[in-house]
Scaffold this motif. Structure first.
Motif, mmCIF file in Angstrom:
data_model
loop_
_atom_site.group_PDB
_atom_site.id
_atom_site.type_symbol
_atom_site.label_atom_id
_atom_site.label_comp_id
_atom_site.label_asym_id
_atom_site.label_seq_id
_atom_site.Cartn_x
_atom_site.Cartn_y
_atom_site.Cartn_z
ATOM 1 N N ALA A 75 0.808 -1.216 0.000
ATOM 2 C CA ALA A 75 0.000 0.000 0.000
ATOM 3 C C ALA A 75 0.842 1.266 0.000
ATOM 4 N N LEU A 76 2.088 1.164 0.464
ATOM 5 C CA LEU A 76 2.989 2.326 0.519
ATOM 6 C C LEU A 76 4.247 1.993 -0.286
ATOM 7 N N PRO A 77 4.153 2.007 -1.620
ATOM 8 C CA PRO A 77 5.244 1.494 -2.451
ATOM 9 C C PRO A 77 6.541 2.301 -2.396
ATOM 10 N N ASP A 78 6.469 3.534 -1.895
ATOM 11 C CA ASP A 78 7.694 4.341 -1.835
ATOM 12 C C ASP A 78 8.270 4.419 -0.424
ATOM 13 N N VAL A 79 7.806 3.535 0.471
ATOM 14 C CA VAL A 79 8.220 3.573 1.878
ATOM 15 C C VAL A 79 8.794 2.222 2.287
ATOM 16 N N ASP A 80 9.946 2.230 2.963
ATOM 17 C CA ASP A 80 10.461 1.017 3.599
ATOM 18 C C ASP A 80 9.644 0.745 4.859
ATOM 19 N N ILE A 81 9.269 -0.497 5.084
ATOM 20 C CA ILE A 81 8.532 -0.879 6.285
ATOM 21 C C ILE A 81 9.509 -1.579 7.229
ATOM 22 N N VAL A 82 9.648 -1.037 8.436
ATOM 23 C CA VAL A 82 10.672 -1.500 9.378
ATOM 24 C C VAL A 82 10.017 -2.116 10.609
ATOM 25 N N HIS A 83 10.341 -3.371 10.863
ATOM 26 C CA HIS A 83 9.916 -4.060 12.085
ATOM 27 C C HIS A 83 11.163 -4.518 12.827
ATOM 28 N N ILE A 84 11.388 -4.002 14.021
ATOM 29 C CA ILE A 84 12.504 -4.426 14.861
ATOM 30 C C ILE A 84 11.955 -4.753 16.241
ATOM 31 N N ASP A 85 12.349 -5.885 16.771
ATOM 32 C CA ASP A 85 11.849 -6.292 18.076
ATOM 33 C C ASP A 85 12.278 -5.319 19.161
ATOM 34 N N GLN A 86 11.341 -4.986 20.031
ATOM 35 C CA GLN A 86 11.688 -4.206 21.208
ATOM 36 C C GLN A 86 12.583 -5.043 22.109
ATOM 37 N N ARG A 87 13.519 -4.418 22.762
ATOM 38 C CA ARG A 87 14.418 -5.152 23.640
ATOM 39 C C ARG A 87 13.629 -5.977 24.660
ATOM 40 N N GLY A 88 14.034 -7.243 24.795
ATOM 41 C CA GLY A 88 13.400 -8.123 25.758
ATOM 42 C C GLY A 88 12.275 -8.968 25.217
ATOM 43 N N THR A 89 11.845 -8.706 23.979
ATOM 44 C CA THR A 89 10.752 -9.504 23.420
ATOM 45 C C THR A 89 11.264 -10.702 22.632
ATOM 46 N N GLY A 90 12.559 -10.767 22.419
ATOM 47 C CA GLY A 90 13.136 -11.866 21.655
ATOM 48 C C GLY A 90 13.831 -12.895 22.526
ATOM 49 N N GLU A 91 14.954 -13.410 22.045
ATOM 50 C CA GLU A 91 15.581 -14.556 22.699
ATOM 51 C C GLU A 91 17.001 -14.304 23.153
ATOM 52 N N THR A 92 17.536 -13.088 22.953
ATOM 53 C CA THR A 92 18.918 -12.819 23.327
ATOM 54 C C THR A 92 19.012 -11.477 24.060
ATOM 55 N N PRO A 93 18.768 -11.456 25.366
ATOM 56 C CA PRO A 93 18.438 -12.580 26.242
ATOM 57 C C PRO A 93 16.939 -12.883 26.207
ATOM 58 N N ASP A 94 16.590 -14.047 26.678
ATOM 59 C CA ASP A 94 15.198 -14.478 26.720
ATOM 60 C C ASP A 94 14.625 -14.144 28.100
ATOM 61 N N ILE A 95 13.870 -13.055 28.188
ATOM 62 C CA ILE A 95 13.265 -12.673 29.471
ATOM 63 C C ILE A 95 11.735 -12.820 29.394
ATOM 64 N N ARG A 96 11.282 -13.725 28.538
ATOM 65 C CA ARG A 96 9.843 -13.835 28.323
ATOM 66 C C ARG A 96 9.108 -14.509 29.480
ATOM 67 N N CYS A 97 9.809 -15.261 30.323
ATOM 68 C CA CYS A 97 9.192 -15.906 31.491
ATOM 69 C C CYS A 97 7.996 -16.755 31.084
ATOM 70 N N LEU A 98 8.221 -17.672 30.167
ATOM 71 C CA LEU A 98 7.131 -18.484 29.634
ATOM 72 C C LEU A 98 6.675 -19.535 30.638
ATOM 73 N N PRO A 99 5.366 -19.614 30.904
ATOM 74 C CA PRO A 99 4.866 -20.669 31.779
ATOM 75 C C PRO A 99 4.774 -21.978 31.019
ATOM 76 N N GLY A 100 4.619 -23.071 31.745
ATOM 77 C CA GLY A 100 4.437 -24.360 31.103
ATOM 78 C C GLY A 100 3.026 -24.515 30.561
ATOM 79 N N THR A 101 2.818 -25.590 29.815
ATOM 80 C CA THR A 101 1.487 -25.876 29.277
ATOM 81 C C THR A 101 0.942 -27.191 29.823
ATOM 82 N N ASP A 102 1.583 -27.725 30.866
ATOM 83 C CA ASP A 102 1.086 -28.939 31.501
ATOM 84 C C ASP A 102 -0.137 -28.601 32.354
ATOM 85 N N ASP A 103 -0.801 -29.634 32.876
ATOM 86 C CA ASP A 103 -2.040 -29.418 33.632
ATOM 87 C C ASP A 103 -1.823 -28.515 34.843
#
Length: 488
Positions: A109-137
Motif C-alpha cells: 500500500a505504501l510502495p515508496d516507503v520502507d517498512i521496518v519491524h525491529i523487536d523491542q528489547r526483551g521480546t526476543g531470545e537474546t536474552p530471553d526474558i519472556r518468562c514463559l509458563p508451562g502448558t502442563d495441567d
C-alpha cells in the motif's frame, strides 16, 4: 532496500545527560546491524533481515550487549529520499518480527516507503526474558488462579540474575534503540505507527527525537498520565455495559437473554463468595474470581469476541463455568505466546504501578466485575521484580506540532476515548477519529475502513483532508445466541 546498503557498524552519540552537559562528557552508544537470515520464512519474501546489537545499558556501552531481531521490507518504488515507517508493538511485550504478513501488506500500500519491524528489547531470545509458563495441567491450573504465578516469577528472576539486568528493559531505553537503528539504517525522518502500548513507545520517541519524526499514527492510544492498572476495572465495566446495552437494543439478543443486568448482578454475587469450579478437557479445574473477570475483559477487546459476552455471562450466571474455563485457558495461552511477560513487568512495575495510590485503586475497583485482581496481582509480582528507573518523563511529554492521526474504539475497555481526547491536547496538528461499535482491537472490517485512511495520511500527512465517512458504517457483529457445541 538491498542488503548491501545495511551498514555493519554505526556508532551514534546518545545524549543522556542534561542539556548543559558538555558534549565530550556525554556517553555514547553503538548499534551494530548484522545481516542474516529471516526468523520466519514466507512465500515471495522481499524482506531484508538482520540482528541489531546494542548495549543493554546505553549509558555503559562497554558493558553487556543484547541482540534484537529485525527486518526491512524495502520500498517497491523508492523515491529520491529514503522513507521509512517504523511500527511499534503493543503489550508491552509484543514481538514485531512475528508480524510478517502485516508488514508485507503495508509495503504494497505504501510502495515508496520502507517498512521496518525491529523487536523491542526483551521480546526476543537474546536474552530471553519472556518468562514463559508451562502448558502442563499444573501450569494451566495455576494460570486459572493467578495472572502471574509467583513461583514462575521468582524462578524467572533467579534464572536471569546473571544473564540480564531487568532494570534496563524500559520504554526509554527501547526508544533509544530505535533511534540508533534509524541512524544505522540511513533514515533522516521516519513515520511512526503504534497500537496500544506501541503508542507510548511512539510518544516516547517523539519526546526524545522530535526532529526525526515526519508523522505518527496512534491506534487505541495510551494517555501520558495513564499509570497501569488505573482505570482497568472501571473501563472494563463501561465496555461491558456498552455491550449489554447493544444486546438490549437487538431483538434476537434480548429475547435470548432478557435479564443481562440481573445475570451480571448474580455473577458478581457468586464471585464475591470465592473461586468457582469447572471442567476443562474432562478434568476439574478451579477458577479464581479475578480470572473470571479477566476473561470477560479479554473478550471485550474486540467486537468479534465481545459478541459472545452475553451468552457467556448468562451461562456463568446460571452456574455453568465450563465454557468460561475453555475461554480462560485459550486467552492465557494466547497472551503468553504473544507477549514477553518479562518486558511487561519491567515496564509496568517501574513506569506505572509504583506511581499509583493502591487505596485509591481499590476504592474505584470496588463493585466491578474485574475488581482489584490486576492491582493485587501486580502488587505481588512487582514486589519480586527488580526495580529501576521509573521514567517520570513519560508521563509529562512535550507538545509536538507534527501531524498525528489517532483512532479509538467506542467500546475500548483498555484505552477509552477519554485517554485519546486528553492525548490530543499535546498534538495540536492531530486528528482524533472515533470508531463506533469497536473495541481495543480492530476487526478485518474495521481495517478495511481505517487502513486506507492511514495510508493516505502517511503519503500526505494532513489528517484534516481525510474522508472518514466509512467509520459511520462500522457495525457490531451479530451476537452469539447459542453454544457452538461441546466445550473443550
Amino acid at each position: 532496500m538491498p542488503i548491501r546498503r545495511l551498514p555493519l557498524v554505526f556508532a551514534a552519540a546518545l545524549a543522556l545527560g542534561a542539556a548543559s552537559t558538555p558534549a565530550a562528557a556525554q556517553p555514547k552508544a553503538e548499534a551494530r546491524i548484522i545481516p542474516g537470515p529471516c526468523r520466519k520464512a514466507v512465500a515471495d519474501d522481499r524482506r531484508r533481515c538482520f540482528k541489531v546489537e546494542v548495549a543493554e545499558d546505553p549509558a555503559h556501552p562497554d558493558g553487556r550487549h543484547i541482540f534484537l531481531d529485525g527486518f526491512v521490507v524495502p520500498a517497491l518504488k523508492p523515491g529520491p529520499q529514503k522513507r521509512a515507517l517504523f511500527e511499534f508493538g503493543g503489550g508491552p511485550g509484543e514481538r514485531m518480527t512475528d508480524d510478517v504478513g502485516n508488514a508485507l501488506e503495508v509495503a504494497k500500500a505504501l510502495p515508496d516507503v520502507d517498512i521496518v519491524h525491529i523487536d523491542q528489547r526483551g521480546t526476543g531470545e537474546t536474552p530471553d526474558i519472556r518468562c514463559l509458563p508451562g502448558t502442563d495441567d499444573a501450569s494451566i491450573q495455576s494460570t486459572l488462579i493467578d495472572e502471574w504465578p509467583l513461583p514462575l516469577i521468582r524462578a524467572c528472576v533467579a534464572a536471569l540474575k546473571d544473564k540480564a539486568d531487568l532494570t534496563q528493559y524500559t520504554t526509554l531505553n527501547s526508544a533509544t534503540d530505535y533511534d540508533l537503528e534509524r541512524q544505522a539504517l540511513g533514515y533522516d525522518k521516519i513515520d511512526l505507527m503504534g497500537g496500544s502500548y506501541g503508542t507510548r513507545m511512539a510518544q516516547a520517541y517523539i519526546h526524545l527525537y522530535p526532529e526525526h519524526v515526519r508523522s505518527a499514527v496512534l491506534m487505541s492510544p495510551v494517555a501520558p498520565e495513564m499509570t497501569m492498572p488505573e482505570g482497568f476495572a472501571r473501563h472494563t465495566e463501561m465496555s461491558l455495559q456498552g455491550v449489554i446495552d447493544l444486546c438490549m437494543e437487538d431483538g434476537d439478543c434480548v429475547k435470548a437473554f432478557p435479564d443481562l443486568e440481573g445475570d451480571l448482578a448474580r455473577v458478581k454475587a457468586r464471585l464475591a463468595q470465592g473461586p468457582v469450579t469447572a471442567t476443562y478437557k474432562g478434568k476439574p479445574v478451579t477458577i479464581s474470581p479475578g480470572v473470571v473477570g479477566a476473561t470477560f475483559r479479554g473478550l471485550l477487546y474486540g467486537p468479534e469476541s465481545a459478541k459472545d459476552v452475553p451468552l457467556l455471562l448468562h451461562e456463568v450466571a446460571n452456574g455453568d463455568y465450563n465454557a468460561l474455563a475453555a475461554r480462560a485457558v485459550q486467552y492465557n495461552l494466547g497472551l503468553n505466546a504473544a507477549l514477553s511477560q518479562g518486558v511487561y513487568l519491567s515496564i509496568v512495575c517501574n513506569e506505572d504501578f509504583a506511581r499509583n495510590d493502591i487505596g485509591a485503586l481499590h476504592r474505584e475497583e470496588a463493585g466491578t466485575l474485574y475488581g482489584s485482581f490486576r492491582t493485587d496481582q501486580l502488587a505481588a509480582a512487582c514486589a519480586i521484580w527488580p526495580h529501576g528507573h521509573d521514567g517520570p518523563e513519560l508521563h509529562h511529554l512535550k507538545t509536538w506540532n507534527g501531524p498525528v492521526l489517532t483512532f479509538v474504539g467506542q467500546l475500548d475497555p483498555v484505552t477509552p476515548g477519554v485517554y485519546a481526547q486528553r492525548l490530543m491536547t499535546q498534538f495540536p496538528n492531530g486528528r482524533l477519529i472515533r470508531l463506533p461499535n469497536q473495541g481495543h482491537d480492530a476487526t478485518e472490517k474495521t481495517y478495511d475502513c481505517t487502513m486506507p485512511l492511514v495510508f493516505q495520511f502517511i503519503e500526505t500527512p494532513d489528517a484534516s483532508k481525510l474522508d472518514t465517512r466509512c467509520t459511520e458504517t462500522l457495525a457490531f457483529p451479530a451476537f452469539q445466541l447459542k453454544p457452538d457445541g461441546p466445550q473443550a
